[in-house]
Design a protein around this motif. Structure first.
Motif, PDB file in Angstrom:
ATOM      1  N   ALA A  70      12.237  11.696  29.252  1.00 24.95           N
ATOM      2  CA  ALA A  70      11.321  12.846  29.371  1.00 24.95           C
ATOM      3  C   ALA A  70      10.396  12.860  28.166  1.00 24.95           C
ATOM      4  N   SER A  71       9.220  13.308  28.403  1.00 26.68           N
ATOM      5  CA  SER A  71       8.272  13.385  27.287  1.00 26.68           C
ATOM      6  C   SER A  71       7.281  14.525  27.531  1.00 26.68           C
ATOM      7  N   SER A  72       6.902  15.130  26.438  1.00 19.49           N
ATOM      8  CA  SER A  72       5.829  16.142  26.469  1.00 19.49           C
ATOM      9  C   SER A  72       4.807  15.741  25.415  1.00 19.49           C
ATOM     10  N   GLN A  73       3.586  15.716  25.795  1.00 18.40           N
ATOM     11  CA  GLN A  73       2.554  15.356  24.838  1.00 18.40           C
ATOM     12  C   GLN A  73       1.266  16.128  25.114  1.00 18.40           C
ATOM     13  N   ILE A  74       0.515  16.307  24.029  1.00 15.68           N
ATOM     14  CA  ILE A  74      -0.802  16.929  24.123  1.00 15.68           C
ATOM     15  C   ILE A  74      -1.826  15.807  24.096  1.00 15.68           C
ATOM     16  N   VAL A  75      -2.608  15.688  25.167  1.00 18.04           N
ATOM     17  CA  VAL A  75      -3.631  14.655  25.230  1.00 18.04           C
ATOM     18  C   VAL A  75      -5.004  15.325  25.310  1.00 18.04           C
ATOM     19  N   GLN A  76      -5.970  14.593  24.833  1.00 20.00           N
ATOM     20  CA  GLN A  76      -7.351  15.100  24.889  1.00 20.00           C
ATOM     21  C   GLN A  76      -8.194  14.132  25.703  1.00 20.00           C
ATOM     22  N   VAL A  77      -8.868  14.669  26.719  1.00 20.18           N
ATOM     23  CA  VAL A  77      -9.727  13.883  27.588  1.00 20.18           C
ATOM     24  C   VAL A  77     -11.176  14.223  27.245  1.00 20.18           C
TER      25      VAL A  77
ATOM     26  N   GLY B  51       6.091  15.261  37.005  1.00 26.08           N
ATOM     27  CA  GLY B  51       5.546  15.873  35.790  1.00 26.08           C
ATOM     28  C   GLY B  51       4.617  17.065  36.094  1.00 26.08           C
ATOM     29  N   ILE B  52       4.229  17.696  34.993  1.00 21.47           N
ATOM     30  CA  ILE B  52       3.351  18.873  35.036  1.00 21.47           C
ATOM     31  C   ILE B  52       2.231  18.660  34.007  1.00 21.47           C
ATOM     32  N   ALA B  53       0.988  19.003  34.382  1.00 23.87           N
ATOM     33  CA  ALA B  53      -0.141  18.931  33.433  1.00 23.87           C
ATOM     34  C   ALA B  53      -0.806  20.307  33.373  1.00 23.87           C
ATOM     35  N   VAL B  54      -0.766  20.908  32.195  1.00 27.83           N
ATOM     36  CA  VAL B  54      -1.309  22.262  31.998  1.00 27.83           C
ATOM     37  C   VAL B  54      -2.595  22.153  31.179  1.00 27.83           C
ATOM     38  N   PRO B  55      -3.729  22.653  31.699  1.00 27.12           N
ATOM     39  CA  PRO B  55      -4.971  22.638  30.895  1.00 27.12           C
ATOM     40  C   PRO B  55      -4.894  23.684  29.788  1.00 27.12           C
ATOM     41  N   LEU B  56      -5.217  23.269  28.596  1.00 20.09           N
ATOM     42  CA  LEU B  56      -5.087  24.166  27.443  1.00 20.09           C
ATOM     43  C   LEU B  56      -6.438  24.766  27.057  1.00 20.09           C
ATOM     44  N   ALA B  57      -6.339  25.971  26.490  1.00 22.49           N
ATOM     45  CA  ALA B  57      -7.507  26.640  25.878  1.00 22.49           C
ATOM     46  C   ALA B  57      -8.657  26.825  26.853  1.00 22.49           C
ATOM     47  N   LEU B  58      -8.324  27.151  28.097  1.00 19.10           N
ATOM     48  CA  LEU B  58      -9.388  27.455  29.041  1.00 19.10           C
ATOM     49  C   LEU B  58      -9.937  28.854  28.799  1.00 19.10           C
ATOM     50  N   LYS B  59     -11.220  28.992  29.013  1.00 15.35           N
ATOM     51  CA  LYS B  59     -11.824  30.324  28.961  1.00 15.35           C
ATOM     52  C   LYS B  59     -11.441  31.084  30.218  1.00 15.35           C
ATOM     53  N   PRO B  60     -11.495  32.428  30.186  1.00 17.45           N
ATOM     54  CA  PRO B  60     -11.069  33.207  31.364  1.00 17.45           C
ATOM     55  C   PRO B  60     -11.762  32.775  32.651  1.00 17.45           C
ATOM     56  N   LYS B  61     -13.070  32.550  32.583  1.00 21.89           N
ATOM     57  CA  LYS B  61     -13.794  32.159  33.792  1.00 21.89           C
ATOM     58  C   LYS B  61     -13.334  30.782  34.267  1.00 21.89           C
ATOM     59  N   GLU B  62     -13.094  29.867  33.314  1.00 22.73           N
ATOM     60  CA  GLU B  62     -12.628  28.524  33.684  1.00 22.73           C
ATOM     61  C   GLU B  62     -11.248  28.586  34.321  1.00 22.73           C
TER      62      GLU B  62
ATOM     63  N   PHE C  77       4.464  24.912  26.069  1.00 24.66           N
ATOM     64  CA  PHE C  77       3.179  25.620  26.117  1.00 24.66           C
ATOM     65  C   PHE C  77       3.241  26.911  25.307  1.00 24.66           C
ATOM     66  N   LEU C  78       4.357  27.641  25.377  1.00 25.79           N
ATOM     67  CA  LEU C  78       4.504  28.880  24.600  1.00 25.79           C
ATOM     68  C   LEU C  78       4.433  28.593  23.109  1.00 25.79           C
ATOM     69  N   LYS C  79       5.110  27.541  22.695  1.00 27.86           N
ATOM     70  CA  LYS C  79       5.063  27.200  21.267  1.00 27.86           C
ATOM     71  C   LYS C  79       3.654  26.817  20.839  1.00 27.86           C
ATOM     72  N   TRP C  80       2.955  26.083  21.706  1.00 30.50           N
ATOM     73  CA  TRP C  80       1.577  25.688  21.367  1.00 30.50           C
ATOM     74  C   TRP C  80       0.627  26.902  21.344  1.00 30.50           C
ATOM     75  N   GLN C  81       0.802  27.786  22.331  1.00 27.24           N
ATOM     76  CA  GLN C  81      -0.090  28.945  22.420  1.00 27.24           C
ATOM     77  C   GLN C  81       0.022  29.838  21.192  1.00 27.24           C
ATOM     78  N   PHE C  82       1.222  29.951  20.613  1.00 29.67           N
ATOM     79  CA  PHE C  82       1.429  30.862  19.486  1.00 29.67           C
ATOM     80  C   PHE C  82       1.769  30.110  18.204  1.00 29.67           C
ATOM     81  N   ARG C  83       1.264  28.887  18.101  1.00 32.79           N
ATOM     82  CA  ARG C  83       1.540  28.099  16.903  1.00 32.79           C
ATOM     83  C   ARG C  83       0.832  28.733  15.695  1.00 32.79           C
ATOM     84  N   ASP C  84       1.432  28.513  14.523  1.00 33.85           N
ATOM     85  CA  ASP C  84       0.863  29.104  13.310  1.00 33.85           C
ATOM     86  C   ASP C  84      -0.188  28.164  12.723  1.00 33.85           C
TER      87      ASP C  84
END
Length: 1509
Positions: A287-294, A339-350, A420-427
């Motif tokens: 299993a793996s979890s990673q943050i990728v940038q496209v 697997g699951i792919a969650v888009p990060l830092a989307l704006k509300p409209k996006e 995702f929760l840890k990333w959303q509220f990271r310090d």
């Protein structure tokens, strides 16, 4: 040509059979029906991923290549544009084999391969018939239709094959150079060495390629491609490339290029920040979890965009996976990879627009509607557009898909959301934001939760249900405000308390949350929709514990902290909400609170304190009318928290208010809570305690209404409830003051406005109306009148402080009361003149406070009110309307004349005031008042105003200075307006002139009728001619000429000696035409009247003198006054004679020049002869002059001599008169010279002495007698006595007789006509053959009246003063001139006649007559608005520039009024034409009106053209 021979030499040794099996064409057609052409990019991306490539490139190659050296002539059609796909992995032998198998490729048994079905590659046949591939050392071609590749040798001979492959490194020579050319130079391929990658080339099936094949069936599906189609597909797939690599482990880059505007590169890179490093270190192998940038880069739509993704992948079965599922997977070669792919830092409209999809490594078209992508190796239909298995639960594909969605993916999603929760509220240490809105971040986090999905995907609902239940034991709920833990931490669902349906105000929610957190609760702010879905899932069987905040939680907080509400709940809404929420159990008999209500601090008082609900002490409620009188802060309950205190209630609030009121009544009803209504005994003591200084104004009315229940208010005497007019409060015992309710309304209103003044005089004035009209007040108060009040103020005003400042309203009221008292005949009010209550014209400091107030004593007043607002400040002048008692109060009168002379004008003179804007308007208004006053007669006459208008320095000039009217000129005076056109200081300003012009007789403006003005004009013109000006020479000459013309016309009325040499103001001219232009003198541009000579003397003095111009010859009146004007002096004639003889005679050698010289000599001799004939003194004087100035012989004895020769000239002493032959040195005087006997004798010519005889000669006729007789004959038209020999006949039947000899010698044009045009139709009547008859009836321009005027001029050399013959009875005489102002008709007729005569003068080339006509038109002021354009047109037609220039100047100077006149006349005629529109018998009138309208419209065009030029 094709290299067929070479090909046959090596094909058997290098090419082997390599083709697809089955009924290949039909099979491929079936495949293409399931595959959309746009899937081509996904299919080749799949191939690249299966081959282990890290990058994949798509290129539209638009080039075309040679067609000679190819495999076959049919292959030449596929050398054009192609879609080229490259990846950096090399195909293995198994891969080559797999490409040749349809559906049963080598990847079928390898569950790690994406394209294990072996079908996707065949989608290339949408685009081409002959796909090819280069990889490693091999090149291969497919030809499923067996039409393009050459046949291969087999045991059965040459047999066509469906595909061929060879090692291109073994090919010899360049027999296939063109066939291999498309691969060379792209992606590092040179076709000469091993290529470590793979290139697919799909030559496009285009119209061009089909045409080369000459095969109508070349396309399987009937479709052809254009380059634009491929380009559109590539651009649309750019967005797909952003997500295509999410679940591909090796692939890192995708490139697309269309050789046009598209050049895009999509890259996927792992993010390597502190958070990501910590994340990677905690992952296992399965299993793996990673943050990728496209990122998208390059040139095209979307370039520059980038997005981060959280990708969670798992490769093994869950621990509790049933064995039959594993067996099913092994049997069908299915992998558990998901697997699951969650888009990060989307704006509300996006986020709102985001749509999750199903992936099988690569994206499919299956949308899920959940806010993230789901990946699993699902069983799909053949076209990859839906999940296989349908709804058949027995279908193994259905079972597999359900297992992935309900067993594998929910927990994978939970693990992803933990990350995702840890990333959303990271310090910030882990690259988190420096500041964060925790509430907003929490709401955003929960928006990613899968609350709902597509209903048509049956297994998706199972996925959501499993996800929600798994969250009960997973740390996926963010909790905050924990004192012992980080600010936000993930908690399991079984450990948290949801906020539930509690909806307090935002600030109160924070307080309750914080307090519950301190109490040890883990609270989660979950959106209502998510919470409801969680509650629904957790309450399913088997149920899972679910907690949310309720009223017992809040009551517990108040029990633990009695000061909870006053200390922590700050807002009114919050306090009301908490009362309702904690006490609602009182109204619910079923409610069983675990925390009891009694004893809780839930009773709010008016002073802000919160008391416990207990039986003692007791607190009170009160009606609203009582609460309006007293506060009762320590004893009254704050009922506003239980009742509606707003004027407007929002929808839904009414029920809340009623509910809270029911709670309050429940508290009053139960004595255990210590609440009851306020008794009367407590009310009195509280009121006295709270209002020791008097009852507040807002409570007085209500308080009085309570007191109305009491007739006697003595017990309330100290209660400060009595209100005076100033608003001050007094004890009721002082109600014996001045009560005004019974006063007259006008007086009462004024007294009300003076309440503060009366208060300062220590007298209370009140109105019973303001004090509820209580009967008690009517019994105590006295009555008051206007006289009593005025006397009281006069007596008491000394009490007022000297510094007492009255308001504008107070002053106005006091002035009105004074007027009322004075009208009663009260004389005791004179002391009031010292009060500063009168508005002045002083400086207004504050517009809202009005003008400054002054005392009447020592100030000035004006009997009539004038507005001085804009004329600076006058602090000692009263602005109030006139009062007849101003004098009694010490004010002094001031007239308008005095105000203007002593106050206003000095400020203009010293520049304190500038006459602009509002100041100018005020000044003009005063000027109008002065004119109105000065215009009165009799007793109302204002002599001061008239004197001021004439002699006062009050008139604004054009240069913004002020002068008296005696110093200024009348702007309408034509002479002054021309001579002093640039002297702005000499004329009133235009705005002033517009104001006074109708009454200018009241002023002393100067005109040219004043002799001193003419003198000023002359001196001004003299200054101009001396050069003391900046005007142009043309303008100076124009003004000088205009003035000189005026002098000629007004000389009888002038006392000035215009022959004084100082008046060098007349424009001069010297002889300008040959031969007079030789030897002209140098003279000034301007000379005096005495110096200039009449041009008629041109021949006798042109070398010595300057002359009057033709237009400025002295008039007859001027000559009558100054007879010597224009006469050349004898000295000049003598000097001219010297110049002719000495200077010109030797030079003038031509016959024409000598003839002119001789004629000039004769004229000089004649002038000198006339001079000496006058008296003997002149003889002596001439003799001296001749001896002084003549140094050479100057007598030419006869015209036959050559003047250029010296011997032709004789001295006088060489001649002798009265001899027949020459005597020695003396010659006989030529007969031609004998006519100048007196001159010759005076010059020294000898003469024979004759014996004088005595002969009586009768008196001869006087000079001019013949001309007079001829004129009389013409005027009388007497044929017999006049011997006239020509008769002119006209169209109206009238005739004119004349002398042909007279006309011929008077005008050369007549001579030409008599011998030319008229000769053809000249006749003689038999009855009178001595007369020639000339019929002019066909000549429309030569009318009877005009022709008469023309002939009259030739007889008299004068302009006729009538409009035709003056003597015949059939001609109406219109005398114009001396009495030329007989009305518009006379003027119109005269001007019309002059225009006709002017036309004839131009036709007959009579310039003098033309000038005489111009003189009458211009100097006689014949040009007016109604004829200016007609006169201008005639002047232009007849080449009369003087008249033309005058008319143009007239239009320019009167542009506005001329334009208005023409517009008015045009509209008048148009209306008249409209009125006659329906009249059938008015045709002639309509035609005449149309003609007038056309003429007036032409005038408008002339007007515009004049100003354009």
């Amino acid at each position: 040509m094709y290299s067929t021979r070479c090909w046959h030499d090596q094909r058997d040794s290098t090419f082997v059979a390599w083709e697809q099996q089955e009924d290949i064409v039909d099979r491929i057609k079936g495949i293409l029906n399931d595959y959309d052409p746009s899937n081509i990019f996904t299919e080749f991306l799949q191939n690249a991923a299966d081959a282990g490539a890290t990058k994949c490139k798509f290129m539209l190659d638009t080039r075309s290549f040679g067609t000679d050296k190819v495999l076959s002539k049919e292959m030449a059609a596929w050398q054009g544009p192609a879609l080229v796909i490259y990846n950096d992995a090399e195909l293995t032998e198994n891969d080559f084999y797999a490409l040749s198998r349809l559906g049963v490729g080598s990847k079928r048994d390898d569950s790690s391969k994406i394209g294990r079905h072996g079908l996707g590659f065949n989608s290339v046949y949408h685009f081409t018939d002959v796909p090819s591939v280069v990889s490693g050392s091999y090149i291969g071609f497919f030809d499923p239709r067996l039409k393009y590749l050459p046949p291969m040798r087999t045991e059965r001979g040459l047999i066509p094959q469906g595909g061929q492959r060879c090692e291109f490194l073994k090919l010899k020579g360049d027999a296939l150079a063109d066939q291999l050319a498309p691969y060379k130079g792209i992606f590092g391929c040179d076709m000469e060495s091993h290529f470590p990658g793979t290139i697919f080339r799909l030559p496009l099936r285009t119209l061009d390629s089909i045409s080369k094949l000459h095969d109508a069936n070349s396309s399987w599906l009937g479709g052809t491609w254009q380059l634009s189609h491929i380009q559109d597909m590539m651009r649309k797939w750019v967005e797909e490339s952003e997500v295509a690599m999410l679940f591909l482990d090796n692939l890192r880059a995708i490139e697309l290029s269309d050789n046009d505007k598209l050049d895009m590169r999509t890259t996927k890179m792992p993010v390597s920040g502190p958070f990501e490093q910590k994340l990677h270190s905690s992952e296992g192998s399965d299993a793996s979890s990673q943050i990728v940038q496209v990122r998208l880069a390059g040139d095209g739509f979307g370039a520059g965009s980038q997005r981060k993704w959280l990708v969670r992948s798992e490769r093994s079965f869950p621990p509790d996976t049933p064995q039959f599922v594993k067996g099913l997977a092994d049997k069908n070669h299915w992998s558990p990879h998901h697997g699951i792919a969650v888009p990060l830092a989307l704006k509300p409209k996006e986020l709102d627009e985001f749509r999750g999809r199903i992936f099988t490594h690569l994206p499919t078209m299956i949308a899920t509607e959940v806010p993230f992508h789901i990946h699993g190796l699902f069983a799909l239909t053949s076209n990859r557009k839906s999940l296989a298995g349908g709804s058949d639960e027995q279908d193994y594909k259905f079972i597999w898909n359900r297992f992935l969605l309900s067993e594998c993916l929910p927990m994978t999603a939970i693990r992803a959301f933990e990350t995702f929760l840890k990333w959303q509220f990271r310090d910030p240490v882990h690259d988190g934001p420096k500041s964060m809105d925790i509430g907003r971040a929490t709401q955003t986090y929960f928006r990613y939760w899968p609350v709902k999905g597509r209903s048509d995907i049956g297994h998706l609902s199972r996925f959501i249900e499993a996800f929600m239940r798994a969250a009960h034991t997973s740390a996926v709920f963010p909790c905050r405000f924990s004192s012992k833990k980080p600010e936000v931490e993930g908690m399991e669902g079984q450990e948290i308390v949801f906020t539930g349906n509690i909806v307090p105000p935002e600030d109160l929610l924070m307080v309750i949350r914080g307090s519950l957190q301190i109490a040890g609760y883990n609270l989660c702010d979950c959106p209502v929709a998510v919470q409801r879905r969680i509650e629904d899932e957790w309450k399913r069987v088997p149920q899972l514990p679910f907690q949310q905040i309720n009223d017992d939680h809040v009551r517990g907080l108040i029990r633990d902290d009695p000061m909870f509400i006053p200390n922590k709940v700050k807002t009114f809404e919050g306090k009301g909400w908490i009362l309702e929420y904690t006490l609602k159990a009182l109204l619910d008999p079923k409610s069983k609170p675990t925390v009891p209500i009694a004893g809780l601090s839930l009773l709010p008082l008016e002073n802000g304190e919160w008391k416990p609900l207990q039986s003692s002490p007791v607190y009170y409620t009160a009606r609203d009318e009582i609460r309006e009188l007293i506060k009762g802060e320590n004893v009254l309950v704050d009922e506003t928290l239980f009742k509606n205190i707003k004027s407007e209630v929002k929808p839904g609030e009414q029920k809340i208010i009623q509910f809270r009121e029911q709670i309050l009544q429940r508290l009053i009803k139960d004595s255990v809570f210590g609440v009851m209504e306020l008794p009367p005994a407590v009310f009195s003591s509280t009121a006295c305690f709270e209002y020791p200084g008097g009852i507040p104004d807002e409570y007085r009315g209500r308080f009085w209404r309570l007191l109305e229940k009491h007739k006697n208010l003595d017990d309330f005497g100290e209660l400060q409830l009595l209100k005076d007019l100033s608003g001050n409060m007094h004890p009721l015992k002082y109600c014996e003051g001045l009560e005004i309710s019974h006063m007259e309304s006008g007086l009462r209103r004024r007294v009300e406005r003076l309440s503060a003044v009366m208060s300062d005089m220590e007298f209370i004035i009140y109105n019973a109306v303001d004090n509820s009209k209580h009967p008690y007040l009517n019994e105590k108060a006295p009555k008051c009148s206007a006289s009593l009040l005025a006397k009281y103020i006069a007596r008491r005003c000394s009490i007022l402080s000297e510094t007492r400042v009255f308001t504008q309203d107070e002053a106005a009221a006091l002035r009105e009361i004074i007027a009322m008292a004075i009208s009663d005949g009260n004389s005791e009010l004179a002391p009031l003149g010292k009060l500063k209550i009168w508005p002045s014209w002083g400086t207004v400091i504050n517009v809202n406070k009005g003008p400054p107030l002054i005392a009447a004593n020592g100030s000035y007043y004006m009997e009539r009110q004038y507005d001085l607002t804009s004329l600076s400040a006058f602090p000692d002048i009263i602005q109030s309307p006139y009062c007849e008692h101003f004098l009694t109060m010490g004010a002094r009168p001031l007239t308008l004349v005095q105000a203007l002379e002593t106050r206003v004008m000095p400020k203009f003179w010293n520049k304190t005031l500038t006459c602009t804007g509002a100041t100018r308007a005020a000044y003009l208004d005063i000027l109008r008042h002065l004119m109105r006053n000065a215009a009165f007669v009799g007793k109302r006459a204002d002599r001061g105003a008239k004197q001021l208008l004439q002699s006062g320095r009050i008139i604004l000039t054009r240069d913004n200075t002020f002068k008296t009217s005696r110093e200024l000129f009348d702007p309408l005076d034509p002479l002054l307006s021309v001579v002093f056109a640039d002297e702005s200081a000499r004329f009133p300003a235009q705005i002033v002139w517009d104001t006074v012009v109708q009454k200018k007789h009241l002023f002393a403006f100067r005109s040219h009728n004043d002799s001193t003005v003419i003198s000023e004009c002359a001196n001004h013109i003299l200054d101009l001619t001396k050069g003391f000006t900046s005007l142009t020479s043309y303008e100076v000459r124009r003004r000088a000429s205009y003035f000189v013309q005026h002098v000629y016309l007004t000389v009888p009325d002038s006392s000035i000696n215009w022959m004084d040499p100082k008046w060098e103001i007349v424009p001069s001219q010297v002889a300008q035409t040959s031969p007079h232009s030789d030897l002209v003198p140098e003279v000034g541009e301007y000379m005096s009247f005495a110096e200039l000579v009449d041009p008629q003397h041109l021949d006798v003095v042109w070398t010595q003198c300057a002359f009057f111009s033709d237009q400025l010859r002295p008039s007859l009146m001027f000559k009558a006054r100054f007879p010597k004007v224009g006469v050349p002096p004898i000295e000049s004639i003598v000097c001219h004679l010297s110049a002719l003889v000495k200077d010109l005679a030797p030079l003038w050698t031509s016959e024409e020049q000598q003839l002119h010289l001789k004629m000039s000599l004769l004229k000089v001799y004649r002038e000198l002869d006339d001079f000496v004939t006058q008296n003997e003194t002149n003889k002596d004087r001439l003799n001296v002059l001749l001896k002084t100035h003549l140094q050479v012989p100057y007598i030419m004895n006869g015209q036959a001599e050559d003047p250029s020769k010296r011997e032709s000239w004789l001295w006088p002493s060489q001649l002798m008169l009265d001899i027949e032959n020459d005597i020695q040195q003396q010659k006989v005087v030529h007969k031609q010279m004998e006519g100048f006997r007196n001159f010759l004798v005076a010059a020294g010519v000898s003469q024979m002495q004759r014996v004088m005889g005595s002969v009586t000669v009768p008196e001869g006729r006087r000079k001019g007698d013949i001309e007079d007789r001829l004129t009389n004959c013409f005027e009388s038209q007497d044929r017999h006595s006049g011997f006239m020999d020509v008769r002119f006949k006209f169209s109206n039947g009238k005739q004119i007789l004349a002398h042909k000899f007279m006309l011929v010698h008077a005008n050369e044009y007549f001579a030409r006509r008599f011998t030319g045009a008229w000769a053809a139709y000249t006749v003689r009547e038999p009855s009178d053959p001595g007369i020639e008859v000339i019929d002019l009836s066909s000549f429309q321009d030569e009318t009877y009246e005009a022709f008469w005027g023309l002939l009259y001029y030739f007889y008299t050399d004068q302009l006729i003063h009538s409009n035709g013959p003056a003597l015949p009875n059939d001609v109406k005489v219109q005398e114009v001139g001396s009495n030329g102002n007989k009305g518009d008709d006379d003027l119109r007729d005269r001007v019309q006649y002059l225009m006709e005569l002017q036309h004839l003068s131009d036709q007959y080339e009579t310039s003098r007559l033309k000038s005489l006509i111009a003189a009458e038109i211009v100097l006689g002021e014949k040009v007016v608005h109604g004829n200016v354009f007609n006169v201008l047109a005639h002047a232009a037609l007849n080449q009369c520039k003087d008249t033309q220039g005058h008319c143009e100047e007239y239009v320019r100077k009167n542009a506005s009024s001329v334009r208005n006149y023409v517009d008015y006349e045009l509209q008048l005629r148009k209306r008249s034409l409209e009125d006659l529109a329906d009249s059938k018998d008015k045709g002639a009138q309509r035609a005449e009106l149309k003609k007038d309208i056309e003429e007036l419209e032409g005038h408008l065009q002339d007007f515009k053209s004049l100003f354009k030029s």
